[in-house]
Design a protein around this motif. Structure first.
Motif, PDB file in Angstrom:
ATOM      1  N   MET A 185      -1.976 -12.046  -2.547  1.00 25.30           N
ATOM      2  CA  MET A 185      -0.779 -11.368  -1.872  1.00 25.30           C
ATOM      3  C   MET A 185      -0.969 -11.229  -0.293  1.00 25.30           C
ATOM      4  O   MET A 185       0.073 -12.131   0.319  1.00 25.30           O
ATOM      5  CB  MET A 185      -1.795  -9.751  -1.601  1.00 25.30           C
ATOM      6  CG  MET A 185      -1.431  -8.957  -3.107  1.00 25.30           C
ATOM      7  SD  MET A 185      -2.066  -7.330  -3.387  1.00 25.30           S
ATOM      8  CE  MET A 185      -1.067  -6.281  -2.220  1.00 25.30           C
ATOM      9  N   HIS A 216       3.076  -0.003   3.999  1.00 26.23           N
ATOM     10  CA  HIS A 216       2.946   0.968   4.647  1.00 26.23           C
ATOM     11  C   HIS A 216       3.576   0.883   6.358  1.00 26.23           C
ATOM     12  O   HIS A 216       3.575   2.605   6.968  1.00 26.23           O
ATOM     13  CB  HIS A 216       1.583   1.124   4.265  1.00 26.23           C
ATOM     14  CG  HIS A 216       1.181   1.074   3.287  1.00 26.23           C
ATOM     15  ND1 HIS A 216       1.319   2.578   1.917  1.00 26.23           N
ATOM     16  CD2 HIS A 216       0.684   0.943   2.288  1.00 26.23           C
ATOM     17  CE1 HIS A 216       0.600   1.887   0.827  1.00 26.23           C
ATOM     18  NE2 HIS A 216       0.210   1.031   1.195  1.00 26.23           N
ATOM     19  N   SER A 231      -3.933  -2.677  -6.588  1.00 25.57           N
ATOM     20  CA  SER A 231      -3.680  -4.095  -6.838  1.00 25.57           C
ATOM     21  C   SER A 231      -5.715  -4.498  -6.305  1.00 25.57           C
ATOM     22  O   SER A 231      -5.418  -5.010  -5.478  1.00 25.57           O
ATOM     23  CB  SER A 231      -2.713  -4.211  -5.693  1.00 25.57           C
ATOM     24  OG  SER A 231      -2.803  -3.685  -4.601  1.00 25.57           O
ATOM     25  N   HIS A 254      -5.005   4.945  -5.067  1.00 25.57           N
ATOM     26  CA  HIS A 254      -3.993   4.752  -5.528  1.00 25.57           C
ATOM     27  C   HIS A 254      -4.904   2.327  -4.858  1.00 25.57           C
ATOM     28  O   HIS A 254      -4.775   2.065  -3.525  1.00 25.57           O
ATOM     29  CB  HIS A 254      -3.463   4.611  -4.011  1.00 25.57           C
ATOM     30  CG  HIS A 254      -2.228   4.030  -4.136  1.00 25.57           C
ATOM     31  ND1 HIS A 254      -0.425   4.261  -3.246  1.00 25.57           N
ATOM     32  CD2 HIS A 254      -1.821   2.827  -4.001  1.00 25.57           C
ATOM     33  CE1 HIS A 254       0.257   3.271  -2.791  1.00 25.57           C
ATOM     34  NE2 HIS A 254      -0.653   2.085  -3.474  1.00 25.57           N
ATOM     35  N   LEU A 297       0.218  -9.680  -7.488  1.00 30.48           N
ATOM     36  CA  LEU A 297      -0.194  -7.961  -7.772  1.00 30.48           C
ATOM     37  C   LEU A 297       0.195  -7.765  -9.048  1.00 30.48           C
ATOM     38  O   LEU A 297      -0.714  -6.670  -9.938  1.00 30.48           O
ATOM     39  CB  LEU A 297      -0.228  -7.440  -6.856  1.00 30.48           C
ATOM     40  CG  LEU A 297       1.190  -6.468  -5.757  1.00 30.48           C
ATOM     41  CD1 LEU A 297       1.784  -6.053  -7.558  1.00 30.48           C
ATOM     42  CD2 LEU A 297       1.109  -6.201  -5.132  1.00 30.48           C
ATOM     43  N   ARG A 303       4.724   5.240  -7.596  1.00 25.70           N
ATOM     44  CA  ARG A 303       4.881   6.115  -6.396  1.00 25.70           C
ATOM     45  C   ARG A 303       4.649   7.015  -6.293  1.00 25.70           C
ATOM     46  O   ARG A 303       5.465   7.947  -7.214  1.00 25.70           O
ATOM     47  CB  ARG A 303       6.073   5.422  -5.502  1.00 25.70           C
ATOM     48  CG  ARG A 303       5.328   4.324  -4.198  1.00 25.70           C
ATOM     49  CD  ARG A 303       4.390   4.091  -3.703  1.00 25.70           C
ATOM     50  NE  ARG A 303       4.948   2.703  -3.143  1.00 25.70           N
ATOM     51  CZ  ARG A 303       3.913   1.936  -3.194  1.00 25.70           C
ATOM     52  NH1 ARG A 303       3.446   1.966  -4.110  1.00 25.70           N
ATOM     53  NH2 ARG A 303       3.977   0.866  -2.622  1.00 25.70           N
ATOM     54  N   SER A 322       2.924  -6.469  -0.154  1.00 28.45           N
ATOM     55  CA  SER A 322       2.800  -5.440  -0.647  1.00 28.45           C
ATOM     56  C   SER A 322       3.752  -5.330  -1.676  1.00 28.45           C
ATOM     57  O   SER A 322       4.943  -6.057  -1.755  1.00 28.45           O
ATOM     58  CB  SER A 322       2.280  -3.916  -0.083  1.00 28.45           C
ATOM     59  OG  SER A 322       3.897  -4.100   0.565  1.00 28.45           O
ATOM     60  N   ALA A 323       3.977  -5.035  -2.806  1.00 29.94           N
ATOM     61  CA  ALA A 323       4.898  -4.748  -3.329  1.00 29.94           C
ATOM     62  C   ALA A 323       6.701  -3.833  -3.162  1.00 29.94           C
ATOM     63  O   ALA A 323       7.067  -4.167  -3.614  1.00 29.94           O
ATOM     64  CB  ALA A 323       4.237  -4.387  -5.352  1.00 29.94           C
ATOM     65  N   GLY A 324       5.184  -2.687  -2.901  1.00 28.78           N
ATOM     66  CA  GLY A 324       6.711  -1.757  -1.911  1.00 28.78           C
ATOM     67  C   GLY A 324       6.687  -1.890  -1.086  1.00 28.78           C
ATOM     68  O   GLY A 324       6.362  -2.226  -0.131  1.00 28.78           O
TER      69      GLY A 324
END
Ligand code: DGY
Length: 313
Positions: free
Chosen positions: A291, A53, A282, A279, A99, A232, A74-76
């Protein structure tokens, strides 16, 4: 002397203690004069610790000539300029392997909650409506339902594994057919939606997938269809989704992600045919610790010149 690391976002306590032990950490996240802080400490650091983020721009990357790795918990990673990293031979790691099980569990939880009317059924039972009005309306089974998975990466595959056990009939869409995946590949998203009872979005966010699930795909999923989004908010044309849910052209949506987080559009959240989660796919102690540990472990591999555990670029 310990290697120096720039911190854009801190991690969980156990992992943080390991980072403090092994490295000199420069807290960019706490700095008031960010530009001054980066100019002073950036050139000394070969690594960044962050999450998906916090913004990492090309300008920031170029202010760190010795940067070799960005370890993202994170994944994203849409907030990170990956092209800038690649152009400067900087590796990016994420934490998808840590995750994927929790996120897949959340997709299944949302799917079951929506297909079986869990939230309404809870209210029906606790309010006494059951005694007053009689049997709760019949819902829809999971076994035998046709599932379309959009994005067959680590998370999509974890969803497929669970849903296969539940007896769902699985097909998938992605940029290309995945080698080694036996489920039928459908090259057209709208065609996949048309043949699905449940469409689950597990594809990466960012510009490449913005608005991918459009009005045509939502209409194809149809009045009995369920859209599950654990990817997302940007992947769906949210205005079109609200319109389709309102008019009944789309049956139901079960969502973990939104365009405006943490304040999703009230036109969406007030609808009766949505099942909502904040959201938090995870969001378990175990997975967040795993993570954070993956960030620590990727840094250790990097400094030891060994292959990274979860490189993205
Ligand atoms: C992820 O890991 O990308 C989650 O969605 C949290 O941002």
């Amino acid at each position: 002397m310990k290697p120096e690391v720039l911190v854009l976002a801190p991690t969980r306590p156990r992992a943080w203690a390991q980072l403090e032990e092994a490295y000199t950490l420069h807290r960019y996240d706490e700095a008031e004069d960010k530009a001054g802080f980066l100019a002073e400490h950036g050139p000394k650091c070969r690594a960044i610790v962050t999450n998906g983020h916090e913004t990492l721009t090309r300008q920031m990357v170029e202010a760190m000539p010795n940067l070799g790795i960005v370890a993202c918990s994170s994944a994203g990673y849409e907030a990170i300029d990956v092209d800038a990293l690649t152009d400067n031979s900087v590796k990016l790691t994420n934490t998808s392997p840590a995750l994927c099980d929790d996120v897949a569990d959340t997709a299944v939880m949302l799917m079951l909650a929506a297909r079986r009317g869990l939230i309404d059924a809870h209210a029906y039972t606790s309010s006494g409506d059951w005694g007053r009005k009689g049997m709760f309306p019949l819902q829809h089974a999971i076994k035998g339902a046709r599932l379309g998975i959009v994005g067959m990466g680590t998370i999509g595959q974890a969803i497929a594994a669970r849903c296969a056990v539940m007896g769902m009939d699985i097909a998938y869409f992605g940029r290309r057919k995945k080698p080694g995946i036996d489920y039928p590949y459908v090259a057209d998203l709208t065609a996949l939606a048309a043949q699905s009872d449940v469409l689950v979005l597990a594809i990466a966010g960012g510009d490449a997938t913005r608005g991918l699930v459009d009005a045509a795909a939502l209409d194809a999923l149809g009045p009995d269809g369920l859209l599950v989004n654990i990817a997302r908010g940007t992947v769906v044309d949210e205005a079109a989704m609200i319109d389709a849910l309102k008019s009944g052209r789309l049956g139901r949506a079960a969502l973990d992600v939104y365009l405006n987080e943490p304040e999703p559009d009230p036109a969406l959240t007030c609808l009766p045919n949505v099942t909502l989660y904040p959201h938090h796919a995870s969001g378990t102690v175990e997975t967040r610790d795993a993570m954070a540990q993956m960030v620590v472990d990727n840094l250790a591999e990097f400094y030891a010149n060994r292959p990274l555990l979860s490189a993205v670029n």
